[in-house]
Enzyme design. Structure first.
Site, PDB file in Angstrom:
ATOM      1  N   LYS A   1       0.836  -1.211   0.000  1.00 35.13           N
ATOM      2  CA  LYS A   1       0.000   0.000   0.000  1.00 35.13           C
ATOM      3  C   LYS A   1       0.873   1.264   0.000  1.00 35.13           C
ATOM      4  CE  LYS A   1      -3.443   2.823   0.528  1.00 35.13           C
ATOM      5  NZ  LYS A   1      -4.319   3.178  -0.588  1.00 35.13           N
TER       6      LYS A   1
ATOM      7  N   LYS B   1       0.594  11.990   5.456  1.00 30.74           N
ATOM      8  CA  LYS B   1       0.953  10.955   6.435  1.00 30.74           C
ATOM      9  C   LYS B   1       1.555   9.735   5.742  1.00 30.74           C
ATOM     10  CE  LYS B   1      -2.233   8.130   7.003  1.00 30.74           C
ATOM     11  NZ  LYS B   1      -2.776   6.827   6.620  1.00 30.74           N
TER      12      LYS B   1
HETATM   13  P1  NAD Z   1     -11.262   9.683   7.761  1.00 22.88           P
HETATM   14  O1  NAD Z   1     -10.434  10.674   8.479  1.00 22.88           O
HETATM   15  O2  NAD Z   1     -12.389  10.131   6.883  1.00 22.88           O
HETATM   16  O3  NAD Z   1     -11.903   8.628   8.799  1.00 22.88           O
HETATM   17  C1  NAD Z   1     -11.242   8.100   9.909  1.00 22.88           C
HETATM   18  C2  NAD Z   1     -12.290   7.712  10.933  1.00 22.88           C
HETATM   19  O4  NAD Z   1     -11.663   7.120  12.067  1.00 22.88           O
HETATM   20  C3  NAD Z   1     -13.095   8.911  11.451  1.00 22.88           C
HETATM   21  O5  NAD Z   1     -14.472   8.593  11.402  1.00 22.88           O
HETATM   22  C4  NAD Z   1     -12.625   9.056  12.882  1.00 22.88           C
HETATM   23  O6  NAD Z   1     -13.642   9.568  13.736  1.00 22.88           O
HETATM   24  C5  NAD Z   1     -12.306   7.622  13.227  1.00 22.88           C
HETATM   25  N1  NAD Z   1     -11.396   7.496  14.369  1.00 22.88           N
HETATM   26  C6  NAD Z   1     -10.268   8.202  14.608  1.00 22.88           C
HETATM   27  N2  NAD Z   1      -9.709   7.784  15.761  1.00 22.88           N
HETATM   28  C7  NAD Z   1     -10.499   6.797  16.234  1.00 22.88           C
HETATM   29  C8  NAD Z   1     -10.458   5.990  17.393  1.00 22.88           C
HETATM   30  N3  NAD Z   1      -9.456   6.084  18.267  1.00 22.88           N
HETATM   31  N4  NAD Z   1     -11.448   5.078  17.580  1.00 22.88           N
HETATM   32  C9  NAD Z   1     -12.463   4.948  16.679  1.00 22.88           C
HETATM   33  N5  NAD Z   1     -12.552   5.705  15.558  1.00 22.88           N
HETATM   34  C10 NAD Z   1     -11.587   6.607  15.357  1.00 22.88           C
HETATM   35  O7  NAD Z   1     -10.245   8.762   6.926  1.00 22.88           O
HETATM   36  P2  NAD Z   1     -10.561   7.827   5.652  1.00 22.88           P
HETATM   37  O8  NAD Z   1     -10.428   8.633   4.414  1.00 22.88           O
HETATM   38  O9  NAD Z   1     -11.789   7.014   5.918  1.00 22.88           O
HETATM   39  O10 NAD Z   1      -9.269   6.887   5.700  1.00 22.88           O
HETATM   40  C11 NAD Z   1      -9.130   5.812   6.630  1.00 22.88           C
HETATM   41  C12 NAD Z   1      -7.861   5.029   6.264  1.00 22.88           C
HETATM   42  O11 NAD Z   1      -7.998   4.521   4.934  1.00 22.88           O
HETATM   43  C13 NAD Z   1      -6.579   5.885   6.283  1.00 22.88           C
HETATM   44  O12 NAD Z   1      -5.503   5.117   6.751  1.00 22.88           O
HETATM   45  C14 NAD Z   1      -6.397   6.248   4.817  1.00 22.88           C
HETATM   46  O13 NAD Z   1      -5.037   6.528   4.521  1.00 22.88           O
HETATM   47  C15 NAD Z   1      -6.918   4.992   4.136  1.00 22.88           C
HETATM   48  N6  NAD Z   1      -7.439   5.177   2.768  1.00 22.88           N
HETATM   49  C16 NAD Z   1      -8.255   6.225   2.444  1.00 22.88           C
HETATM   50  C17 NAD Z   1      -8.725   6.347   1.140  1.00 22.88           C
HETATM   51  C18 NAD Z   1      -9.626   7.496   0.723  1.00 22.88           C
HETATM   52  O14 NAD Z   1      -9.820   7.693  -0.497  1.00 22.88           O
HETATM   53  N7  NAD Z   1     -10.213   8.243   1.637  1.00 22.88           N
HETATM   54  C19 NAD Z   1      -8.375   5.404   0.164  1.00 22.88           C
HETATM   55  C20 NAD Z   1      -7.576   4.318   0.538  1.00 22.88           C
HETATM   56  C21 NAD Z   1      -7.112   4.209   1.849  1.00 22.88           C
END
Ligand code: NAD
Length: 303
Positions: free
Chosen positions: A171, A240
């Protein structure tokens, strides 16, 4: 199957909906914002107060959190998944985090007889909503086969790439390429614009030329050409990911020239106040340094 889901953000919420849609009984919890959990409750999910309770009531727990610190807090912290874990349970860990952290989590859960699949995702929010994610799996092959039907509710391509930690490695390689393709595209198009070219015409030609990248299809229409930077994938999350790559290269004492430069440009765009926008805002920022606008000069929607 009783499935726990922790992390209801841009990716987690649509993925959790797919899991419910496949007929699983979902348990979840909330973190700061209750609204996504309530949306899932309306679809039949049970909302519990801590990750430990979610783990206690689930056979498989899915986590998709921002990064390493949140993952450690949700699994190893007070009232975390570990407290509710037991033999026979599996954690499917889908965060883009480091191999080191997912192995640390695996060791802790193995201490109570639990197992872990390392399963970060690629494809973005549209693929999360459609169930067409690429899910990059590190872990035991038998555990992957056991979890495959559940993973198939969220993803289409589900490659097995090695042991726990290797999913995170693949990834991060993808992220370095996605970020550098995005920035190289912005810089080259900015040059074209400053030389009097039309970026939309250039894009059409590039589609069948050697400079083409899939990132063009993903982030020119709908984002850069429209001056629209609603995430999507937040700029600070890509920052990040690049920093994870730079840290890994430093730990290995190897160069990461393009990845490091990309990390610097993402840091500058974040400092300029664009960290909460879609990561394509870094391309807009870079083109802006050359005085070029890929949207033909319209006001940015986030302004
Ligand atoms: P985001 O910031 O939209 O969501 C993260 C969620 O985690 C939030 O709802 C937050 O409230 C929750 N959270 C944070 N700390 C927490 C805790 N201690 N306990 C419970 N919940 C908690 O992020 P995202 O875009 O959904 O991305 C999530 C992961 O997926 C990241 O690692 C990101 O790099 C990866 N990712 C994102 C995408 C994208 O297009 N958005 C694509 C591939 C991978």
């Amino acid at each position: 199957m009783n499935v726990g889901f922790i992390g209801l953000g841009a990716m987690g919420l649509p993925m959790a909906k797919r899991v419910i849609g496949a007929g699983h009984q979902l348990r979840t919890t909330f973190h700061r914002n209750r609204a996504p959990a309530e949306e899932l409750a309306a679809l039949g999910a049970r909302v519990l107060s801590t990750p430990a309770e979610v783990a206690r009531e689930s056979e498989a727990v899915i986590t998709i959190l921002p990064a390493d610190a949140e993952l450690k807090q949700a699994v190893l912290g007070a009232n975390g998944v570990l407290e509710g874990f037991a033999a026979g349970k599996v954690l499917i860990e889908m965060t883009t985090a480091t191999a080191f952290t997912v192995r640390e989590v695996e060791a802790a859960l193995a201490g109570v007889g639990g197992r872990v699949l390392d399963a970060p995702v690629s494809g973005g929010t549209p693929a999360a909503a459609n169930g067409t994610l690429t899910i990059i799996v590190g872990g035991d092959a038998d555990l992957l086969e056991q979890c495959r039907p559940l993973l198939e509710s969220m993803g289409k391509s589900i490659p097995h790439v090695g042991a726990v930690g290797q999913g995170k490695v693949v990834k991060i390689v993808n992220q370095v390429l996605a970020a550098t393709h995005l920035l190289a595209m912005a810089e080259a198009l900015a040059l074209g614009i400053k030389c009097g070219g039309d970026p939309k015409v250039i894009y059409e030609v590039l589609k069948t030329s050697s400079g083409y990248s899939k990132m063009m299809d993903l982030r020119l229409p709908g984002f850069l050409f429209n001056g629209a930077f609603q995430p999507g994938f937040k700029l600070d999350l890509m920052k990040k990911d690049l920093n994870l790559a730079v840290d890994s290269a430093q730990a290995l004492a190897i160069p990461l020239a393009f990845g490091s430069l990309a990390a610097q440009i993402f840091a500058a765009a974040s400092t300029a106040g664009r960290g909460g926008e879609d990561f394509s805002a870094a391309a807009d920022f870079l083109a802006g340094l050359a005085g070029a606008r890929l949207d033909g000069g319209r006001q940015r929607s986030a302004e």
